[in-house]
Design a protein around this motif. Structure first.
Motif, PDB file in Angstrom:
ATOM      1  N   ARG A  71       0.837  -1.199   0.000  1.00  0.00           N
ATOM      2  CA  ARG A  71       0.000   0.000   0.000  1.00  0.00           C
ATOM      3  C   ARG A  71       0.873   1.250   0.000  1.00  0.00           C
ATOM      4  O   ARG A  71       2.038   1.203   0.339  1.00  0.00           O
ATOM      5  CB  ARG A  71      -0.910   0.028   1.244  1.00  0.00           C
ATOM      6  CG  ARG A  71      -1.958  -1.065   1.265  1.00  0.00           C
ATOM      7  CD  ARG A  71      -2.931  -0.876   2.431  1.00  0.00           C
ATOM      8  NE  ARG A  71      -2.273  -1.059   3.717  1.00  0.00           N
ATOM      9  CZ  ARG A  71      -2.828  -0.713   4.883  1.00  0.00           C
ATOM     10  NH1 ARG A  71      -4.006  -0.149   4.923  1.00  0.00           N
ATOM     11  NH2 ARG A  71      -2.179  -0.939   6.011  1.00  0.00           N
ATOM     12  N   TYR A 129       4.024  -7.680   3.771  1.00  0.00           N
ATOM     13  CA  TYR A 129       2.970  -6.943   4.458  1.00  0.00           C
ATOM     14  C   TYR A 129       2.738  -7.581   5.818  1.00  0.00           C
ATOM     15  O   TYR A 129       3.133  -8.717   6.062  1.00  0.00           O
ATOM     16  CB  TYR A 129       1.684  -6.894   3.635  1.00  0.00           C
ATOM     17  CG  TYR A 129       0.901  -8.183   3.586  1.00  0.00           C
ATOM     18  CD1 TYR A 129      -0.246  -8.369   4.360  1.00  0.00           C
ATOM     19  CD2 TYR A 129       1.294  -9.239   2.753  1.00  0.00           C
ATOM     20  CE1 TYR A 129      -0.970  -9.552   4.306  1.00  0.00           C
ATOM     21  CE2 TYR A 129       0.571 -10.411   2.691  1.00  0.00           C
ATOM     22  CZ  TYR A 129      -0.563 -10.562   3.477  1.00  0.00           C
ATOM     23  OH  TYR A 129      -1.278 -11.740   3.428  1.00  0.00           O
ATOM     24  N   LYS A 166       3.339 -12.443   3.817  1.00  0.00           N
ATOM     25  CA  LYS A 166       2.896 -11.930   5.107  1.00  0.00           C
ATOM     26  C   LYS A 166       3.836 -12.419   6.201  1.00  0.00           C
ATOM     27  O   LYS A 166       3.964 -13.621   6.439  1.00  0.00           O
ATOM     28  CB  LYS A 166       1.473 -12.396   5.403  1.00  0.00           C
ATOM     29  CG  LYS A 166       0.908 -11.846   6.711  1.00  0.00           C
ATOM     30  CD  LYS A 166      -0.525 -12.329   6.913  1.00  0.00           C
ATOM     31  CE  LYS A 166      -1.137 -11.744   8.175  1.00  0.00           C
ATOM     32  NZ  LYS A 166      -2.546 -12.177   8.349  1.00  0.00           N
ATOM     33  N   ASN A 205      -2.992  -6.713   6.549  1.00  0.00           N
ATOM     34  CA  ASN A 205      -4.183  -6.495   5.738  1.00  0.00           C
ATOM     35  C   ASN A 205      -4.203  -7.465   4.563  1.00  0.00           C
ATOM     36  O   ASN A 205      -3.711  -7.171   3.478  1.00  0.00           O
ATOM     37  CB  ASN A 205      -4.223  -5.044   5.255  1.00  0.00           C
ATOM     38  CG  ASN A 205      -5.584  -4.651   4.695  1.00  0.00           C
ATOM     39  OD1 ASN A 205      -6.270  -5.470   4.074  1.00  0.00           O
ATOM     40  ND2 ASN A 205      -5.962  -3.404   4.895  1.00  0.00           N
ATOM     41  N   ASP A 206      -4.791  -8.632   4.782  1.00  0.00           N
ATOM     42  CA  ASP A 206      -4.815  -9.668   3.747  1.00  0.00           C
ATOM     43  C   ASP A 206      -5.575  -9.212   2.506  1.00  0.00           C
ATOM     44  O   ASP A 206      -5.172  -9.510   1.376  1.00  0.00           O
ATOM     45  CB  ASP A 206      -5.461 -10.945   4.288  1.00  0.00           C
ATOM     46  CG  ASP A 206      -4.641 -11.582   5.403  1.00  0.00           C
ATOM     47  OD1 ASP A 206      -3.400 -11.550   5.321  1.00  0.00           O
ATOM     48  OD2 ASP A 206      -5.246 -12.101   6.356  1.00  0.00           O
ATOM     49  N   GLU A 207      -6.681  -8.514   2.707  1.00  0.00           N
ATOM     50  CA  GLU A 207      -7.502  -8.081   1.573  1.00  0.00           C
ATOM     51  C   GLU A 207      -6.732  -7.116   0.672  1.00  0.00           C
ATOM     52  O   GLU A 207      -6.746  -7.247  -0.552  1.00  0.00           O
ATOM     53  CB  GLU A 207      -8.780  -7.413   2.088  1.00  0.00           C
ATOM     54  CG  GLU A 207      -9.764  -7.036   0.998  1.00  0.00           C
ATOM     55  CD  GLU A 207     -11.057  -6.464   1.555  1.00  0.00           C
ATOM     56  OE1 GLU A 207     -11.748  -5.752   0.807  1.00  0.00           O
ATOM     57  OE2 GLU A 207     -11.374  -6.741   2.728  1.00  0.00           O
ATOM     58  N   ALA A 208      -6.049  -6.159   1.295  1.00  0.00           N
ATOM     59  CA  ALA A 208      -5.265  -5.197   0.512  1.00  0.00           C
ATOM     60  C   ALA A 208      -4.109  -5.881  -0.200  1.00  0.00           C
ATOM     61  O   ALA A 208      -3.788  -5.555  -1.350  1.00  0.00           O
ATOM     62  CB  ALA A 208      -4.742  -4.088   1.421  1.00  0.00           C
TER      63      ALA A 208
END
Length: 240
Positions: free
Chosen positions: A12, A33, A53, A36-39
């Protein structure tokens, strides 16, 4: 074979802009990251850049994740330490948990990632490390003793590691962004943000691409004589 670049906090904001610029330039890019798995899923679908992750504040998890990345994609020659969080509060209200979370995620993570790649870089005689600091690590900021301390620490960390890596073909530089139009900055109350923009001589927030463009210079072969430096990219808000 293209060089492998790892960008922490890469899915992001500034991190995404850095990842995209690196990929467009032909590098093999991997993004880290934290939560925020969705992002992260949307980022990978949008860019084609794989995202891993793991908690950069955890040394063992970081070491294991980077070992897996190197097994899958090749040795990491370029490391961008961009991961960061805020847990703002004045000193008399700040909890130890707020202090520790920011120090561990923003500063200790630089040790965790660099320690995991530095031996390989030394052995290959090449490395590019760019650490993302902050104008608030240079000038300070009310209600951010944790964040300012962590980012200021990054600037000192950069200089010391640059001295260690120079003879081995490893450059270590930092970028100190000012206020950039990201989710973190957009979370600032509107009336506060207006006051901040009023202090920026160019009259606007930075763009993530403004930071990515500087990263692209620092990771290139052309920047081999530049190490231990901190580039201030803040629209003229803080000069020294």
């Amino acid at each position: 074979m293209s060089r492998v670049a790892l960008v922490t906090g890469g899915t992001r904001g500034i991190g995404e802009a850095i990842c995209t610029a690196l990929k467009d330039a032909g590098y093999t890019v991997v993004a880290n990251y934290g939560g925020n798995d969705e992002a992260a899923k949307a980022f990978t679908e949008r860019t084609g850049i794989p995202s891993f992750k793991f908690d950069v504040s955890d040394f063992e998890k970081t070491k294991d994740a980077i070992a897996q990345i190197e097994s899958d994609y090749g040795p990491v020659d370029i490391l961008i330490n961009n991961a960061g969080i805020t847990r703002d509060g004045t000193m008399h209200r700040m909890s130890f948990e707020q202090w520790d979370a920011v120090i561990q995620t923003n500063l200790a993570s630089c040790f965790n990632t660099c320690r995991s790649v530095i031996d390989g870089m030394r052995g290959r005689g090449f490395g590019r490390i760019v650490n993302i600091g902050s104008v608030n690590g240079q000038a300070g900021q009310y209600g951010q003793v944790n964040y300012a301390a962590a980012k200021s620490g990054i600037h000192g960390f950069t200089k010391a590691l640059a001295l260690e890596g120079a003879a081995k073909g490893i450059t270590v530089n930092a970028i100190a962004p000012g206020y950039v139009d990201t989710d973190m900055v957009r979370a600032v109350p509107e009336e506060v943000l207006k006051k901040i923009v009023a202090t920026i001589p160019v009259g606007r927030l930075g763009k993530p691409e403004d930071i990515a463009n500087a990263v692209m210079f620092l990771v290139g072969d052309e920047a081999g004589f530049m190490t231990g430096s901190t580039l201030s990219i803040n629209g003229g808000q803080h000069m020294y």
